[in-house]
Design a protein around this motif. Structure first.
Motif, short mmCIF file in Angstrom:
data_model
loop_
_atom_site.label_atom_id
_atom_site.label_comp_id
_atom_site.label_asym_id
_atom_site.label_seq_id
_atom_site.Cartn_x
_atom_site.Cartn_y
_atom_site.Cartn_z
N ASP A 182 0.88 -1.25 0.05
CA ASP A 182 0.18 0.02 -0.01
C ASP A 182 1.03 1.16 -0.18
O ASP A 182 2.01 1.13 0.57
CB ASP A 182 -0.95 0.03 1.29
CG ASP A 182 -1.78 1.12 1.32
OD1 ASP A 182 -1.50 2.16 1.67
OD2 ASP A 182 -3.01 0.99 0.83
N PRO A 183 0.42 2.12 -0.76
CA PRO A 183 1.42 3.38 -0.59
C PRO A 183 1.99 4.18 0.77
O PRO A 183 2.82 4.55 0.92
CB PRO A 183 0.45 4.47 -1.48
CG PRO A 183 -0.35 3.84 -2.45
CD PRO A 183 -0.65 2.35 -1.49
N LYS A 184 0.82 3.96 1.59
CA LYS A 184 0.92 4.34 2.97
C LYS A 184 2.08 3.39 3.66
O LYS A 184 3.03 3.89 4.50
CB LYS A 184 -0.21 4.39 3.80
CG LYS A 184 -1.21 5.30 3.36
CD LYS A 184 -2.45 5.40 4.26
CE LYS A 184 -3.30 4.18 4.26
NZ LYS A 184 -4.06 3.92 3.08
N THR A 185 2.11 2.17 3.35
CA THR A 185 3.10 1.24 3.96
C THR A 185 4.52 1.58 3.20
O THR A 185 5.52 1.47 3.99
CB THR A 185 2.81 -0.24 3.46
OG1 THR A 185 1.43 -0.49 4.11
CG2 THR A 185 3.72 -1.23 3.93
N ARG A 221 8.15 1.06 -9.25
CA ARG A 221 7.32 -0.13 -9.71
C ARG A 221 5.76 0.27 -9.47
O ARG A 221 4.96 0.01 -10.51
CB ARG A 221 7.66 -1.12 -9.23
CG ARG A 221 7.05 -2.38 -9.51
CD ARG A 221 7.28 -3.90 -8.86
NE ARG A 221 6.43 -3.55 -7.59
CZ ARG A 221 6.51 -4.41 -6.48
NH1 ARG A 221 7.54 -5.27 -6.61
NH2 ARG A 221 5.76 -4.52 -5.39
N GLN A 222 5.46 0.83 -8.53
CA GLN A 222 4.24 0.97 -8.01
C GLN A 222 3.27 2.15 -8.67
O GLN A 222 2.14 2.31 -8.47
CB GLN A 222 3.99 1.04 -6.45
CG GLN A 222 4.24 -0.36 -5.99
CD GLN A 222 3.64 -1.41 -6.34
OE1 GLN A 222 4.02 -2.38 -6.93
NE2 GLN A 222 2.28 -1.44 -5.95
N LYS A 223 4.05 3.03 -9.64
CA LYS A 223 3.35 3.99 -9.98
C LYS A 223 2.20 3.83 -11.15
O LYS A 223 1.21 4.77 -11.14
CB LYS A 223 4.41 4.90 -10.72
CG LYS A 223 5.57 5.69 -9.67
CD LYS A 223 6.29 6.68 -10.36
CE LYS A 223 7.24 7.30 -9.47
NZ LYS A 223 6.66 8.09 -8.43
N SER A 224 2.25 2.80 -11.67
CA SER A 224 1.32 2.41 -12.79
C SER A 224 1.27 0.89 -13.07
O SER A 224 2.44 0.33 -12.47
CB SER A 224 1.44 2.95 -14.08
OG SER A 224 2.72 2.99 -14.75
N ALA A 225 0.23 0.60 -13.74
CA ALA A 225 0.07 -0.99 -14.07
C ALA A 225 1.12 -1.21 -15.19
O ALA A 225 1.63 -2.47 -15.22
CB ALA A 225 -1.24 -1.36 -14.66
N ASP A 226 1.64 -0.55 -16.13
CA ASP A 226 2.35 -0.66 -17.25
C ASP A 226 3.99 -0.61 -16.45
O ASP A 226 4.71 -1.38 -16.75
CB ASP A 226 2.42 0.59 -18.08
CG ASP A 226 1.45 0.42 -18.87
OD1 ASP A 226 0.64 -0.58 -19.09
OD2 ASP A 226 0.98 1.49 -19.66
#
Length: 356
Positions: free
Chosen positions: A258-261, A323-328
């Motif tokens: 999760d972004p907060k994690t 890595r988590q910025k987008s599905a691509d």
């Protein structure tokens, strides 16, 4: 190049769809005629990061395969009966295959079996299926090993022969995936640090508000604990929030990205998060389901397909945030692993009875 290939795939898919439309439409499976497949994924909680990641991976696999009508469903909060109803509704339209993730396997036994009897390929994702479900293919982590991994990382930071209490929390006790993580943590401490006393696992709930209250109670009850370790999504960021508010010196950590994690690992509040790599599991389960339908008359593999996980700490946090910025971005990061695992599926296949 990636965009051009996707554009070409979409154009070809549109041509196939137009041709199919000329021949009429049907609610039945269109796999045999080469028409547009109707597939989907059901998850336990569409709002939490772990499920969101799986959905993104599944949708990415369907998008790359092309010519698939793919639908994702899940309740806004963890609610097994609500997910059962959504899954049953999905079986009426996703006749060509469904990926099923849930946190309460027993109540899905009969609905899954009915879907299999209807000829719908069902892949169990993240939580292994019950014997009576007739689902024989499962994609998931070795969750016991992920628990061992968390304990090992904690021990690196506790020094030689630590003494004190470790508090373990489980959002949904009775869910095998979570219970196995907790057991992996407890067994590792028992083996490697016999002077550490394990407390719990206590129920911490998957709802973020309930989770925060539960962990606050544990922190107040055990202010001198060495560490508070959770095995779920909300555990991670709520423990970090409590640690900051209390000025705690204890170790805190949980699972997922999760972004907060990730913020909590970045600022050092949590020493790690354990990443089950949910996007990867969602992608693999969907890609193998599509392959089975298009190339093997819907016959899925039998067994447990082991999907890897890993540690996120200060050494790789920036890479994972990117890595988590987008599905691509996630797909590009996972692509070497995806190619390797899909290229030799038998090498990663284990007996379903060994899933943990």
């Amino acid at each position: 190049m990636h965009r051009r290939l996707r554009t070409l795939s979409a154009a070809l898919g549109a041509l196939v769809l137009m041709a199919a439309a000329g021949c009429g439409d049907s609610d039945s499976s269109s796999a045999g005629s080469g028409g547009k497949l109707k597939m989907g994924i059901a998850v336990a909680n569409i709002s939490l990061n772990f499920a969101h990641e799986m959905v993104l991976g599944a949708e990415s696999a369907a998008d790359h395969a092309g010519n698939i009508d793919f639908k994702a469903v899940g309740p806004p909060n963890t609610d097994g009966p609500a997910e059962v109803q959504l899954f049953q509704n999905l079986t009426a339209r996703a006749k060509d295959g469904i990926v099923l993730e849930n946190l309460d396997p027993p109540i899905f036994t009969r609905p899954a079996a009915r879907a299999v009897d209807q000829g719908i390929p069902i892949v169990a994702l993240d939580t292994s299926p019950t014997d009576g479900s007739k689902v024989t293919f499962y994609v998931g982590n070795d969750n016991y090993a992920l628990g061992e991994l968390m304990a090992t990382e904690a021990l690196k930071r506790l020094g030689d022969d630590p003494k004190g209490e470790i508090v373990i929390g489980v959002p949904n006790p009775g869910t095998p995936v979570l219970d196995n993580r907790a057991k992996g943590i407890a067994d590792t401490f028992a083996k490697e640090a016999p002077n550490v006393k394990i407390l719990g696992p206590f129920q911490t709930y998957s709802d973020p508000g309930q989770n925060y209250s539960s962990w606050s109670a544990q922190v107040n009850a055990h202010p001198d604990a060495l560490a508070f370790l959770g095995v779920g999504d909300a555990d991670s960021y709520n423990l970090a929030k409590i640690k900051k508010a209390e000025g705690g010196k204890w170790l805190t950590a949980g699972f997922d990205v999760d972004p907060k994690t990730l913020d909590a690992v970045k600022d050092g509040s949590n020493f790690v998060t354990i990443d089950p790599q949910h996007f990867l599991k969602g992608y693999l389960s969907t890609a193998m389901m599509i392959e089975a339908v298009r190339e093997n008359d819907g016959k899925l593999l039998d067994g447990w397909f082991l999907s890897p996980g890993g540690v996120v700490d200060s050494s790789n946090i920036d890479e994972v945030i990117t890595r988590q910025k987008s599905a691509d971005a996630a797909y590009d990061w996972y692509k070497p692993t995806i190619d390797k695992l899909l290229g030799d599926q038998q090498a990663n296949l284990k007996p379903l009875k060994d899933a943990r």
